[in-house]
Design a protein around this motif. Structure first.
Motif, short mmCIF file in Angstrom:
data_model
loop_
_atom_site.label_atom_id
_atom_site.label_comp_id
_atom_site.label_asym_id
_atom_site.label_seq_id
_atom_site.Cartn_x
_atom_site.Cartn_y
_atom_site.Cartn_z
N UNK A 99 -6.92 -5.16 6.10
CA UNK A 99 -6.60 -4.05 5.29
C UNK A 99 -7.23 -4.08 3.76
N UNK A 100 -8.52 -4.30 3.80
CA UNK A 100 -9.15 -4.56 2.64
C UNK A 100 -9.87 -3.24 1.91
N UNK A 101 -9.93 -3.26 0.79
CA UNK A 101 -10.60 -2.06 0.12
C UNK A 101 -11.95 -2.42 -0.26
N UNK A 102 -12.78 -2.12 0.47
CA UNK A 102 -14.32 -2.48 0.37
C UNK A 102 -15.06 -1.13 0.31
N UNK A 103 -15.73 -0.62 1.56
CA UNK A 103 -16.51 0.37 1.65
C UNK A 103 -15.45 1.64 1.70
N UNK A 108 -2.40 1.50 0.57
CA UNK A 108 -1.88 0.36 0.56
C UNK A 108 -2.76 -0.99 0.65
N UNK A 109 -4.27 -0.90 0.53
CA UNK A 109 -5.02 -1.79 0.77
C UNK A 109 -5.08 -2.98 -0.39
N UNK A 110 -5.63 -3.89 0.05
CA UNK A 110 -5.83 -5.17 -1.17
C UNK A 110 -7.21 -5.16 -1.37
N UNK A 111 -7.50 -5.86 -2.44
CA UNK A 111 -8.88 -6.01 -2.96
C UNK A 111 -8.83 -7.31 -3.77
N UNK A 112 -9.96 -7.69 -4.54
CA UNK A 112 -10.00 -8.96 -4.91
C UNK A 112 -9.97 -9.08 -6.45
N UNK A 113 -8.78 -9.67 -6.78
CA UNK A 113 -8.46 -9.87 -8.39
C UNK A 113 -8.75 -11.02 -9.08
N UNK A 114 -9.54 -10.84 -9.85
CA UNK A 114 -10.10 -11.76 -11.03
C UNK A 114 -9.19 -12.32 -11.90
N UNK A 115 -8.26 -13.38 -11.44
CA UNK A 115 -7.08 -13.77 -12.25
C UNK A 115 -7.57 -14.02 -13.87
N UNK A 116 -8.74 -14.72 -14.02
CA UNK A 116 -9.69 -14.78 -15.13
C UNK A 116 -10.25 -13.26 -15.19
#
Length: 790
Positions: A99-103, A108-116
């Motif tokens: 369930x990714x948020x890409x194209x 309720x999708x998930x994506x890539x969090x840059x913690x830094x």
């Protein structure tokens, strides 16, 4: 909403030796010398630098592999997430791997969090080429909305669940250790490009290069099994590891700060000092120096040592209100002794095996012969009957979570052949030779090897009886934060003895991260500390496993199983329900940014006992004794519920207030008689029939009946004469209603229109009556009077 599945954080894994990956590192080094060596290692082994998005293995692939829920490979764990029960996607802890948020970006999708955060690099990090902006060691799966909420906010200290702290961001109790270790990795791997001070707020009192919060979070939130699995997976993808996941103590070696656990248990204790009965051979010990006792020693204050060994016939006594903090192990010779007195604390940092017998003394609350106390063992292999040999053998109980009545919830356990199990609570009655008239404390005597393991007791949906497994005080709020299914902690207080096997009033004090409430009105309010030897109940929202670890131990000295509350100021107040003879229960209402006006796990506390007369708040039509609400507004309305077993006259009164409620009015609105009463001035008395009432009372913060003609209650007088009951007021009276204490209406007149009224011809005689007077301005005041026939 997706079905909730809590990830079980299992943290303890011990290498037999330093892993081969670190064979080139000289661990006798500290500070920048050690940091430089580790930087070289994790740079040279970083053999695969991932592209951010590509048809080959990229960051998406890495996260789908390394952020998997170990209990369900079709799911990922979401950084900052904390709740899979409510209907809010943003705060979910789990999501489907795909369930990714890409194209496309599904609900309720998930994506890539840059913690830094990318923009906080010097210069800013990029994802267009491989580098720090594509290093998966600091990129985590996160809910899209939560990721956006965080943005590039700096991390700051907080408590509870993830969310904004002013202009900053708190990652949540469950995730703060993960964040700290990721930020340490980024600084060591990329040096000035990813300064830790660019992403963490607050002071740098331990080391100018590392914010205090990261060093403190590294110690407070131990490495989880999920982090270790993730580290292993990322090594197979990128080639390098995060050394602070492998051993959090490396951060202490480089930057100082709180003593983090040494996973390898090999990097300290090179120096020894011995106490011969009069002096130390090599100075007072500290966290890097072993303490050996060859002579008798009675503590004169707190002491810290790398390890503690008692040899020969030495007798060591840790006195009340003193603390020994030991980094590694405790060893007591068979001919020596170590006594830990009531209210003393033995804190250990590393989870390593101890040896030898210690004696820990713990006083119960004041009890009578038929009273019970919830106990738990801080030592290994303590037999139940040996602990309380004068208690009848059929009066040792364990709690059965499937039970719905006292008879089915408590199961007798044979104390002769059973020992305490670590982290499990037992309900044990007072010795049978105890006084049934004069209450006194029972001195529990635990004897065994002091517990120093991690504990993972099974807990089921509903109420469970656990126990503090350590010879030191725990903090309940941190335990709740660590164990995400735990809603409330309860303490058995033996407020009142049972009558015919039934307890007439509530006996459980309750505590959440919002605060505590006494078992009964006017009783002692728990501050949330869980003492050595103390059993306690929890309510869990599902079947899972609880987690106890050494970072829960705190240097807190408490003289009894409850003590006076001593916490930071919060916007809270407590209400008591009483009658002329009994104190029934207490509720807490408070306002904090982390709460909503619905159910909040770890903040709102369910009532443990609901069979007795009680006052409660209503959340989803269920009974709560602790309710947290969102930011305060004076037009807020808090519905109350009331359960009455015996008709009569009762009172709702303020116990105490804190924060904004020191100046803010608090009113009880009685919708049955259209009255609003300021309970900060006087208790609100009312009459009622028996039953359950969920539509009568509300807490409000404005007197909507008030106007310029508002009359002080003292300006209405009610008294009896030979002619009957006389009511006088300074304003015109509109209506008068008179009830008896059972709530039966004896008289009613809604056409008074005068400042004085005499009510005669009442059949009631020599009994208390309630006179409700409504003025023409809408104000209603109820007063009690004794009706006497002259």
């Amino acid at each position: 909403m997706k079905t909730k599945l809590l990830f079980l954080l299992l943290s303890f894994y011990s290498y037999a030796q330093i892993p081969a990956y670190y064979s080139s590192i000289d661990f006798t080094q500290t500070g920048n010398a050690l940091k430089t060596q580790l930087a070289g290692l994790i740079t040279t082994t970083h053999t695969t630098q991932l592209p951010y998005t590509a048809t080959t293995t990229d960051v998406w692939d890495a996260l789908q592999a390394c952020d998997k829920n170990p209990l369900n490979s079709a799911q990922v764990l979401l950084i900052y997430g904390y709740n899979d029960v409510d209907a809010i996607y943003k705060n979910d802890r789990l999501d489907d791997v795909t369930n990714i948020c890409s194209t496309l970006c599904p609900t309720g999708a998930w994506n890539r969090e840059h913690c830094y955060a990318l923009s906080l690099g010097t210069p800013a990090l990029v994802t267009s080429s491989a580098g720090p902006g594509t290093d998966a060691h600091h990129i985590r799966a996160a809910d899209v909305t939560f990721n956006a909420d965080r943005g590039n906010r700096l991390y700051a200290d907080g408590e509870g669940d993830a969310g904004p702290v002013g202009i900053y961001w708190y990652p949540g109790d469950e995730w703060k250790g993960d964040i700290a270790r990721m930020m340490m990795y980024m600084y060591v791997r990329y040096n000035t490009r990813c300064l830790a001070t660019n992403v963490g707020s607050g002071t740098t009192s331990y080391n100018a290069d590392m914010p205090d919060i990261f060093l403190e979070w590294n110690e407070e939130d131990p490495v989880s099994d999920f982090e270790r699995i993730r580290n292993n997976t990322l090594q197979s993808i990128q080639g390098n590891r995060n050394p602070f996941i492998d051993n959090p103590y490396l951060a202490t070696r480089i930057w100082g700060g709180p003593q983090a656990p040494d996973t390898w248990n090999t990097l300290s204790c090179t120096t020894t000092t011995t106490w011969n009965g009069t002096s130390w051979s090599n100075g007072i010990p500290n966290k890097d120096v072993k303490a050996v006792f060859s002579g008798d020693y009675t503590s004169i204050g707190d002491l810290t040592a790398c390890s503690l060994t008692i040899i020969g016939t030495a007798q060591v006594v840790l006195q009340s209100n003193h603390t020994f903090t030991i980094v590694r192990d405790v060893n007591v010779a068979t001919t020596a002794s170590f006594i830990i007195q009531n209210n003393a604390n033995l804190i250990q940092i590393n989870h390593v095996a101890n040896s030898g017998i210690v004696t820990l003394l713990k006083e119960s609350a004041q009890i009578l012969r038929l009273d019970y106390t919830a106990w738990s063992t801080p030592v290994n292999n303590q037999n139940l009957l040996a602990f309380s040999p004068q208690t009848l053998t059929n009066r040792f109980y364990e709690y059965v979570t499937s039970g719905t009545t006292p008879a089915t919830a408590y199961s007798s356990v044979n104390p002769a052949v059973n020992s305490f199990i670590g982290a499990k609570g037992y309900l044990i009655r007072a010795p049978n030779n105890w006084s049934s008239i004069v209450a006194s404390s029972f001195l529990g005597n635990f004897s065994g090897i002091p517990n120093n393991d991690e504990y993972f007791p099974s807990i089921n949906l509903g109420f469970n009886l656990l126990g503090n497994p350590y010879p030191a005080t725990l903090q309940a709020s941190h335990f709740i934060g660590l164990n995400r299914t735990v809603e409330t902690v309860y303490f058995w207080t033996h407020t009142a003895q049972a009558v015919g096997g039934i307890y007439p009033v509530n006996n459980y004090a309750s505590f959440t991260k919002l605060g505590g409430v006494a078992a009964a009105a006017g009783g002692q309010i728990p501050d949330g500390t869980i003492k050595a030897g103390q059993g306690f109940y929890v309510y869990s929202s599902e079947n899972t496993t609880a987690w106890f670890h050494n970072a829960l131990r705190y240097d807190l000295k408490n003289t009894q199983f409850f003590k006076s509350e001593n916490s930071t100021e919060k916007n809270i107040f407590r209400l008591n329900l009483t009658d002329s003879n009994k104190a029934y229960n207490q509720i807490l209402i408070g306002y904090i940014p982390e709460a909503t006006n619905g159910f909040d796990i770890g903040i709102d506390g369910k009532a443990f006992e609901t069979q007795n007369t009680m006052l409660y708040t209503l959340i989803d039509n269920k009974e709560y004794v602790i309710e947290g609400r969102s930011e305060f507004e004076n037009n807020d309305v808090v519905p109350l519920g009331l359960k009455i077993l015996t008709p009569g006259t009762y009172s709702i009164a303020i116990e105490n207030v804190d924060g904004l409620f020191k100046t803010q009015d608090v009113f009880i609105k009685d919708k049955y008689n259209n009255s609003i009463h300021d309970v900060k001035q006087t208790p609100y008395s009312f009459s009622t029939q028996d039953g359950i009432f969920t539509d009568r009372f509300e807490v409000v913060y404005k007197n909507t009946l008030a106007n310029e003609d508002f009359v002080n209650e003292n300006n209405i007088t009610v008294y009896t004469t030979a002619n009957g009951i006389t009511i006088t007021a300074t304003e015109n009276i509109k209506e008068i209603t008179i009830f008896d204490v059972l709530g039966r209406k004896l008289y009613h007149n809604d056409k008074v229109n005068d400042k004085e009224m005499i009510v005669s011809k009442l059949t009631a005689t020599n009994q208390a009556l309630l006179v409700k007077t409504t003025l023409t301005n809408g104000q209603t005041i109820t007063k009690k009077v004794i009706c006497v026939i002259y």
